[in-house]
Design a protein around this motif. Structure first.
Motif, mmCIF file in Angstrom:
data_model
loop_
_atom_site.group_PDB
_atom_site.id
_atom_site.type_symbol
_atom_site.label_atom_id
_atom_site.label_comp_id
_atom_site.label_asym_id
_atom_site.label_seq_id
_atom_site.Cartn_x
_atom_site.Cartn_y
_atom_site.Cartn_z
ATOM 1 N N SER A 21 19.929 52.121 -18.003
ATOM 2 C CA SER A 21 20.358 52.101 -19.400
ATOM 3 C C SER A 21 21.817 51.675 -19.457
ATOM 4 C CB SER A 21 20.154 53.456 -20.073
ATOM 5 O OG SER A 21 20.260 53.325 -21.482
ATOM 6 N N HIS A 22 22.354 51.588 -20.663
ATOM 7 C CA HIS A 22 23.660 50.967 -20.883
ATOM 8 C C HIS A 22 24.829 51.842 -20.451
ATOM 9 C CE1 HIS A 22 24.333 53.571 -24.393
ATOM 10 N NE2 HIS A 22 23.109 53.272 -24.786
ATOM 11 N N SER A 29 20.371 56.904 -24.662
ATOM 12 C CA SER A 29 20.239 56.293 -23.331
ATOM 13 C C SER A 29 19.824 57.340 -22.306
ATOM 14 C CB SER A 29 21.545 55.605 -22.922
ATOM 15 O OG SER A 29 22.577 56.531 -22.672
ATOM 16 N N SER A 33 15.830 57.745 -20.920
ATOM 17 C CA SER A 33 15.706 57.601 -19.464
ATOM 18 C C SER A 33 15.009 58.799 -18.838
ATOM 19 C CB SER A 33 17.085 57.415 -18.827
ATOM 20 O OG SER A 33 17.692 56.209 -19.233
ATOM 21 N N HIS A 51 22.278 54.847 -13.759
ATOM 22 C CA HIS A 51 23.127 54.567 -14.905
ATOM 23 C C HIS A 51 24.501 54.096 -14.432
ATOM 24 C CE1 HIS A 51 20.994 57.052 -18.293
ATOM 25 N NE2 HIS A 51 20.221 56.125 -17.773
ATOM 26 N N SER A 89 14.603 48.532 -18.428
ATOM 27 C CA SER A 89 15.872 48.387 -19.146
ATOM 28 C C SER A 89 15.715 49.094 -20.485
ATOM 29 C CB SER A 89 16.199 46.904 -19.355
ATOM 30 O OG SER A 89 16.379 46.249 -18.118
ATOM 31 N N LEU A 90 16.335 50.253 -20.610
ATOM 32 C CA LEU A 90 16.164 51.082 -21.802
ATOM 33 C C LEU A 90 17.417 51.095 -22.668
ATOM 34 C CD1 LEU A 90 14.351 54.279 -20.403
ATOM 35 C CD2 LEU A 90 13.349 52.113 -21.162
ATOM 36 N N ASP A 91 17.231 50.907 -23.950
ATOM 37 C CA ASP A 91 18.285 51.073 -24.953
ATOM 38 C C ASP A 91 19.409 50.053 -24.817
ATOM 39 O OD1 ASP A 91 19.017 52.508 -27.284
ATOM 40 O OD2 ASP A 91 20.533 53.623 -26.176
ATOM 41 N N TYR A 92 19.101 48.868 -24.285
ATOM 42 C CA TYR A 92 20.071 47.777 -24.305
ATOM 43 C C TYR A 92 19.323 46.451 -24.348
ATOM 44 C CZ TYR A 92 19.425 47.341 -19.158
ATOM 45 O OH TYR A 92 18.915 47.191 -17.891
ATOM 46 N N ASP A 117 13.625 48.737 -26.212
ATOM 47 C CA ASP A 117 14.920 48.775 -26.902
ATOM 48 C C ASP A 117 14.731 48.614 -28.406
ATOM 49 O OD1 ASP A 117 17.826 48.671 -27.088
ATOM 50 O OD2 ASP A 117 17.574 46.542 -27.512
ATOM 51 N N THR A 138 15.449 54.341 -29.147
ATOM 52 C CA THR A 138 14.599 53.982 -28.016
ATOM 53 C C THR A 138 13.720 55.153 -27.615
ATOM 54 O OG1 THR A 138 16.173 52.326 -27.218
ATOM 55 C CG2 THR A 138 14.620 53.201 -25.607
#
Length: 337
Positions: A21-22, A29, A33, A51, A89-92, A117, A138
């Protein structure tokens, strides 16, 4: 075709799953996750969360021990990416959002990549993309994955608690326009699964330190400037002020929302001088006052229409002057409305 069933199939086929995540971790995030991690484990598979940096102190009540940080253990993160045969790839929405070190690892990885996302304008790097900008968080999409892949029965308190946190924080406690009837349906399912919503609220909101409260009090009493003609509130904290109040990561979270809560305000902008740069948080109200375009056009940032972030490498004074000169271009005079 059910894209969530496709994602389930990829999870079941994989042996080394990495969840990313970002940078500048937040509730969504971290929540998405950990929620995905625990779901994958319920499916009988193993995964690791990597992360770029640590979560703010106020989220330490969550069990984040399974998260490997690029900032703390780069060799371990590199090894995880080398072994990975599936990366989430989560939240970006772009590879640059995970920091330069992890960006290189992600872009050089040859395995399958899945994006889940809710930000605008996603890049085309993943093999499977779930991009839903109309969804409030997300974490909501992770619940959709669990449900629409046919595993509602696996949803429990361990999976649901971080997902509830993600939804709670990314919706501003359910106040932002992106909150929908479906959001509340999902929240009801999380409560039915055993999530103790009152405990999450207490742990999140009743974890202030004395120095954090003093810093926020100082910011609102001494550093708040209101541009009445445009109904925009500005707060600026320099590095000396942060040091004076023993700033730790997360201490200024919520300041923009506090400033925005002032009667009549349509937008709030908070600047903090950290790590040799000016970090900027934008918040606004209503579809007619988006701040993500301002953040993207002038401050190397972006985000949602009413909640965005950015940064500046200019001096304190120059950054402040720049934003004041830009405000008339993005917000209407009160008398003109």
């Amino acid at each position: 075709m059910n894209i969530f069933k496709d994602i389930e199939a990829e999870i079941l086929a994989a042996s080394h799953i990495v969840i990313t995540s970002h940078k500048s971790a937040d509730g969504d995030s971290v929540g998405s996750s950990l929620g995905l991690l625990h779901f994958i484990e319920k499916l009988g598979k193993k995964a690791v969360v990597c992360h770029p940096d640590a979560a703010p102190d106020y989220m330490y009540w969550l069990d984040t021990s399974s998260i490997v940080l690029m900032s703390d253990e780069p060799e371990k993160v590199i090894a995880c990416f080398k072994e990975a045969d599936l990366i989430f790839s989560l939240d970006y929405n772009g590879t640059d959002r995970i920091g330069p070190e992890m960006q290189v690892l992600l872009e050089s990885a040859t395995c399958k990549k899945i994006m889940i996302d809710h930000h605008l304008n996603p890049q085309s790097f993943p093999d499977i993309m779930v991009s839903e900008p109309t969804v409030a968080s997300t974490s909501e999409l992770i619940v959709e994955l669990i449900e629409q892949s046919g595993h509602s029965d696996l949803l429990d308190e361990k999976i649901g608690t971080p997902l509830y946190l993600g939804i709670l924080t990314d919706t501003g406690s359910f106040r932002f326009p992106a909150v929908s009837p479906r959001t509340h349906e999902i929240l009801a399912k999380l409560l039915a699964a055993g999530v103790k919503h009152h405990t999450v609220h207490e742990l999140l909101n009743d974890s202030n330190t004395a120095s954090r409260l003093r810093l926020q009090g100082y910011a609102m009493s001494e550093k708040l400037e209101i541009l009445e003609a445009y109904q925009v509130a500005i707060v600026f904290l320099n590095k000396e002020e942060l040091a004076k109040y023993k700033y730790v990561k997360g201490d200024t979270d919520g300041l923009a929302n506090q400033a925005l809560s002032i009667k009549g305000m349509v937008a709030a902008i908070v600047f903090t001088e950290r790590d040799g740069k000016i970090k900027i948080s934008f918040r606004s109200k209503g579809k007619e006052n988006p701040v993500n375009v301002l953040a993207a056009d002038h401050f190397d940032g972006g985000g949602h229409a009413n909640a965005a972030g950015g940064m500046s490498e200019l001096s304190v004074t120059d950054t402040l002057n720049k934003i004041k000169n830009l405000i008339p271009q993005y917000f209407s005079l009160v008398d003109a409305k």
